[in-house]
Scaffold this motif. Structure first.
Motif, PDB file in Angstrom:
ATOM      1  N   GLN A 183       2.770  -6.978  -4.958  1.00  0.00           N
ATOM      2  CA  GLN A 183       4.025  -7.729  -4.570  1.00  0.00           C
ATOM      3  C   GLN A 183       4.556  -7.550  -3.123  1.00  0.00           C
ATOM      4  N   ALA A 184       3.514  -7.223  -2.399  1.00  0.00           N
ATOM      5  CA  ALA A 184       3.670  -6.970  -1.046  1.00  0.00           C
ATOM      6  C   ALA A 184       3.877  -8.500  -0.318  1.00  0.00           C
TER       7      ALA A 184
ATOM      8  N   LEU B   9       3.795  -2.230   3.617  1.00  0.00           N
ATOM      9  CA  LEU B   9       3.826  -2.632   2.042  1.00  0.00           C
ATOM     10  C   LEU B   9       2.283  -2.689   1.762  1.00  0.00           C
ATOM     11  N   SER B  10       2.137  -1.932   0.465  1.00  0.00           N
ATOM     12  CA  SER B  10       0.734  -2.535  -0.190  1.00  0.00           C
ATOM     13  C   SER B  10       0.960  -2.385  -1.469  1.00  0.00           C
ATOM     14  N   GLY B  11       0.363  -3.400  -2.205  1.00  0.00           N
ATOM     15  CA  GLY B  11       0.432  -3.710  -3.741  1.00  0.00           C
ATOM     16  C   GLY B  11       0.522  -5.142  -3.747  1.00  0.00           C
TER      17      GLY B  11
ATOM     18  N   LEU C 114       8.662  -2.252  -6.851  1.00  0.00           N
ATOM     19  CA  LEU C 114       8.598  -1.577  -5.485  1.00  0.00           C
ATOM     20  C   LEU C 114       9.037  -0.190  -5.451  1.00  0.00           C
TER      21      LEU C 114
ATOM     22  N   ASP D 282       2.047  -0.199  -9.140  1.00  0.00           N
ATOM     23  CA  ASP D 282       3.371  -0.335  -8.176  1.00  0.00           C
ATOM     24  C   ASP D 282       2.942  -0.903  -6.844  1.00  0.00           C
ATOM     25  N   THR D 283       3.925  -1.594  -6.029  1.00  0.00           N
ATOM     26  CA  THR D 283       3.808  -1.702  -4.618  1.00  0.00           C
ATOM     27  C   THR D 283       4.646  -0.808  -3.732  1.00  0.00           C
TER      28      THR D 283
ATOM     29  N   GLU E 181      -5.803  -3.845  -0.933  1.00  0.00           N
ATOM     30  CA  GLU E 181      -4.854  -4.471  -1.472  1.00  0.00           C
ATOM     31  C   GLU E 181      -3.884  -5.483  -0.793  1.00  0.00           C
TER      32      GLU E 181
END
Ligand SMILES: Nc1nc2c(ncn2[C@@H]2O[C@H](COP(=O)(O)OP(=O)(O)OP(=O)(O)O)[C@@H](O)[C@H]2O)c(=O)[nH]1
Ligand SMILES: [Mg+2]
Length: 427
Positions: free
Chosen positions: A26-27, A22-24, A102, A3-4, A75
């Protein structure tokens, strides 16, 4: 796919600026969807954020695009520095939450990812946790060193030396089956190497305590009834925390008051006056509690006759010196009423405290770290004092395991859960 996660990482709104992180994986695409353009990596860029669902403007914000793995979490990350109003934050968070893949971050989840991606070891995580909780400058200095990885790097060095020693032991064991032993002195050379390492690790055992640094140096005021303990406690902490009266036996319970003096955190404890043969059952319980407090004290302020001091290192106080004078009374002459001797007492407390706290460029260690260090030290010493290669190899294996526990490479999941849940959301 992972997950982001996203969360408000700055303080409670409303505020001047709100930082949403945001981290992941899809950031980047989430940032692109909101800002409708991709800023160059690691350059702050102004953008009008719009809700991708209807194109409505949400806020004009400073955006940052931080592609992994060289980020705090390891990430891909993005930051939105928005205006800090509640509706702005709610609008941006709602737009993010509507994107698939997200979700809102759990407390400490950014840090947990940093840990899981090898960007921080457990010691640095604990340092970060202490840094966020730091209230005195001294707590901040020690926590920052920990969070910056000073201790972690030291352990890493120990780890590589230990791996070399282990490899030597295992190799020597392989050869010992054969007749042509390559190095007749291998055991004694390994003993020496292990002993050197053990001596370095011993610094952990003597390190100042992080719990003491965090919770305060425990100062216990004790002495006979009416000695002036409660009055002195109030004068030290600067408020009427304990009841004062001329009735002997006024204080019955322990009264703990945290206070910072000269940038150092102290935990002052007032206790019931110590006397023999009280017929009051409650006072007797109070006296038992006073004894228990004395057992756990780092520093004792003793307001009674010197010959009755509970410990040889108790700081002797000739209290109420404005009234009783100090002729023939050893100890520091103090009057909580006139303030005489109070500065000298604070200086004496700070001097004693300094020996229990990290000095310049030093850091304090938690019980967990000290226990881990003690296990490591134990196995290294055992390996240093045997000439049996099999025993040596096994002790070195145990030492490696102790290092893994220290860094969090080997750890119990519930301990990690507890540690990370203590963080705030957005960290
Ligand atoms: N003149 C003067 N009187 C003091 C001083 N400190 C305390 N007293 C008085 O001494 C009496 C006892 O003070 P406390 O602080 O209650 O003494 P304590 O040691 O806490 O007594 P217990 O709680 O009963 O054990 C009170 O009447 C205080 O006002 C001082 O520095 N100077
Ligand atoms: Mg009292």
């Amino acid at each position: 796919m992972t997950d982001t996660i996203f969360a408000l990482s700055s303080g409670a709104p409303p505020a001047g600026i709100a930082v949403i992180r945001l981290s992941g994986p899809q950031a980047g695409s989430a940032l692109q969807a909101l800002a409708r353009k991709m800023p160059p990596p690691r350059v702050a860029s102004l953008a009008l954020l719009c809700d991708p669902r209807d194109g409505a403007p949400l806020d004009r914000a400073l955006t940052l695009w931080l592609p992994g793995p060289a980020t705090v979490s390891g990430e891909d990350m993005a930051e939105l520095h928005c205006h800090g109003g509640r509706a702005v934050i709610a609008g941006v968070e709602a737009a993010l939450g509507a994107m698939s893949g997200l979700r809102r971050a759990a407390p400490g989840e950014f840090t947990r990812r940093a840990f899981e991606n090898g960007r921080m070891d457990l010691n640095a995580v604990e340092g970060l946790s202490d840094l966020l909780a730091a209230e005195t400058q001294q707590q901040r200095r020690s926590a920052l060193m920990m969070a910056e990885g000073h201790f972690s790097r030291r352990i890493d060095q120990w780890r590589s030396r230990l791996l070399e020693l282990s490899a030597m032991a295992e190799a020597a064991l392989d050869f010992s089956d054969e007749d042509d032993v390559p190095d007749a002195q291998i055991e004694s050379r390994m003993n020496a190497g292990t002993l050197t390492l053990a001596k370095e690790v011993a610094v952990i055992l003597a390190a100042p305590s992080a719990e003491r640094l965090r919770d305060g140096i425990r100062v216990v005021l004790a002495g006979p009834p009416n000695a002036g303990k409660s009055t002195l406690l109030n004068a030290l902490v600067g408020r009427e925390a304990a009841i004062v009266s001329d009735i002997a036996g006024t204080t019955r319970d322990r009264i703990e008051v945290p206070a910072a003096l000269g940038g150092v955190a102290f935990l002052f404890t007032d206790t019931a006056g110590l006397r023999d043969g009280t017929s009051d059952a409650i006072e007797a319980i109070g006296i038992d509690r006073a004894h228990a407090a004395l057992e756990a004290a780092d520093i004792i302020l003793w307001l009674g006759p010197p010959e009755d001091a509970p410990r040889h290192d108790a700081l002797l106080i000739a209290a109420q010196c404005d009234q009783l004078g100090h002729a023939g009374r050893p100890g520091l002459a103090v009057s909580a009423r006139t303030g005489q001797g109070m500065e000298a007492l604070k200086t004496a407390l700070l001097d004693r405290a300094r020996s229990l706290l990290p000095g310049e460029g030093e850091y304090a260690l938690h019980v967990r770290q000290k226990d881990g260090g003690a296990a490591l030290h134990y196995h290294l010493l055992a390996a240093a004092h045997t000439d049996d290669l099999l025993v040596m190899a096994e002790e070195l294996r145990q030492a490696r395991r102790a290092i893994d526990v220290l860094t969090g490479r080997a750890g119990t999941e519930d301990m990690l859960d507890q540690l990370f849940s203590g963080f705030c959301i957005g960290k």
